[in-house]
Design a protein around this motif. Structure first.
Motif, short mmCIF file in Angstrom:
data_model
loop_
_atom_site.label_atom_id
_atom_site.label_comp_id
_atom_site.label_asym_id
_atom_site.label_seq_id
_atom_site.Cartn_x
_atom_site.Cartn_y
_atom_site.Cartn_z
N PHE A 101 0.84 -1.20 0.00
CA PHE A 101 0.00 0.00 0.00
C PHE A 101 0.88 1.24 0.00
O PHE A 101 1.61 1.49 0.94
N ASP A 102 0.79 1.99 -1.07
CA ASP A 102 1.62 3.19 -1.19
C ASP A 102 0.79 4.46 -1.38
O ASP A 102 1.34 5.51 -1.60
N ARG A 103 -0.52 4.33 -1.30
CA ARG A 103 -1.40 5.48 -1.48
C ARG A 103 -2.49 5.47 -0.43
O ARG A 103 -2.90 4.42 0.05
N VAL A 104 -2.98 6.66 -0.10
CA VAL A 104 -4.16 6.80 0.74
C VAL A 104 -5.34 6.94 -0.22
O VAL A 104 -5.48 7.96 -0.89
N PRO A 105 -6.18 5.90 -0.34
CA PRO A 105 -7.20 5.90 -1.38
C PRO A 105 -8.22 7.04 -1.24
O PRO A 105 -8.66 7.59 -2.24
N LEU A 106 -8.56 7.39 -0.03
CA LEU A 106 -9.57 8.41 0.18
C LEU A 106 -9.14 9.76 -0.41
O LEU A 106 -9.95 10.46 -1.01
N PHE A 107 -7.89 10.09 -0.25
CA PHE A 107 -7.38 11.37 -0.73
C PHE A 107 -6.53 11.24 -1.98
O PHE A 107 -6.09 12.24 -2.54
N ASP A 108 -6.23 10.02 -2.40
CA ASP A 108 -5.39 9.72 -3.54
C ASP A 108 -4.04 10.44 -3.46
O ASP A 108 -3.59 11.07 -4.42
N ILE A 109 -3.43 10.36 -2.27
CA ILE A 109 -2.09 10.92 -2.09
C ILE A 109 -1.11 9.78 -1.86
O ILE A 109 -1.46 8.74 -1.31
N LEU A 127 2.01 7.92 -0.18
CA LEU A 127 2.66 7.87 1.12
C LEU A 127 4.17 7.94 0.94
O LEU A 127 4.74 7.16 0.16
N PRO A 128 4.85 8.83 1.65
CA PRO A 128 6.31 8.84 1.59
C PRO A 128 6.89 7.55 2.17
O PRO A 128 6.29 6.95 3.07
N LEU A 129 8.03 7.12 1.66
CA LEU A 129 8.66 5.92 2.18
C LEU A 129 8.96 6.08 3.66
O LEU A 129 9.38 7.14 4.12
N GLY A 130 8.75 5.04 4.39
CA GLY A 130 9.02 5.05 5.82
C GLY A 130 7.81 5.41 6.66
O GLY A 130 7.72 5.02 7.82
N ILE A 131 6.86 6.14 6.11
CA ILE A 131 5.68 6.55 6.88
C ILE A 131 4.82 5.35 7.21
O ILE A 131 4.38 5.17 8.34
N ARG A 132 4.58 4.49 6.23
CA ARG A 132 3.73 3.32 6.50
C ARG A 132 4.39 2.38 7.50
O ARG A 132 3.74 1.85 8.40
#
Length: 148
Positions: free
Chosen positions: A59-67, A69-74
């Motif tokens: 998962f590399d995107r926030v589907p609700l906002f379609d942004i 995710l920077p690496l390391g945040i998840r």
């Protein structure tokens, strides 16, 4: 047996989690069987942290906002969550083990430090595994993270 990219990612993340987890028996001094079980529970907890960080790498995107995710945040988010869970389950035992350790600074920074530490470990595992395994193809889209 051939590993899929996701299986490679999870295996590497679990291995890194094990390496971080093996610091617990090296740094903490136990005097009873229950404390020894707690320390080895922390080792297994770290392996589980690695497994979850490896799985969430798809998962590399926030589907609700379609942004994106920077690496390391998840990985940091998973580490934060797992740190809170460890704190809720083993706060008293970890305080005792820290106070008895010859290797850790005394007095300890407080048991909430485990949440910060777990967040950093989750982020580091995520960054390292992503750097080694590259992108993981998302099933059904035919796209990889680099295609976005």
């Amino acid at each position: 047996m051939t590993f899929t990219p996701l299986m490679q990612r999870v295996a590497l993340a679990k291995s890194l989690g094990l390496l971080f987890g093996l610091l617990a028996p090296a740094l903490l001094t136990t005097t009873s069987p229950s404390e020894t079980m707690l320390v080895w529970g922390v080792v297994l907890w770290a392996v589980m942290l690695g497994a979850l960080v490896g799985l969430i790498g798809v998962f590399d995107r926030v589907p609700l906002f379609d942004i994106r995710l920077p690496l390391g945040i998840r990985g940091g988010w998973v580490g934060l969550w797992m740190g809170v869970m460890l704190l809720l389950v083993a706060q008293d035992g970890l305080e005792v083990l820290w106070a008895r350790s010859d290797w850790l600074p005394q007095p300890g920074p407080g048991v909430w430090w485990i949440v910060i530490e777990a967040t950093l470990i989750g982020a580091l595992i995520d960054l390292a595994v992503t750097a080694v395994t590259g992108s993981v193809e998302r099933h059904g889209t035919g796209r990889t993270r680099s295609d976005h």
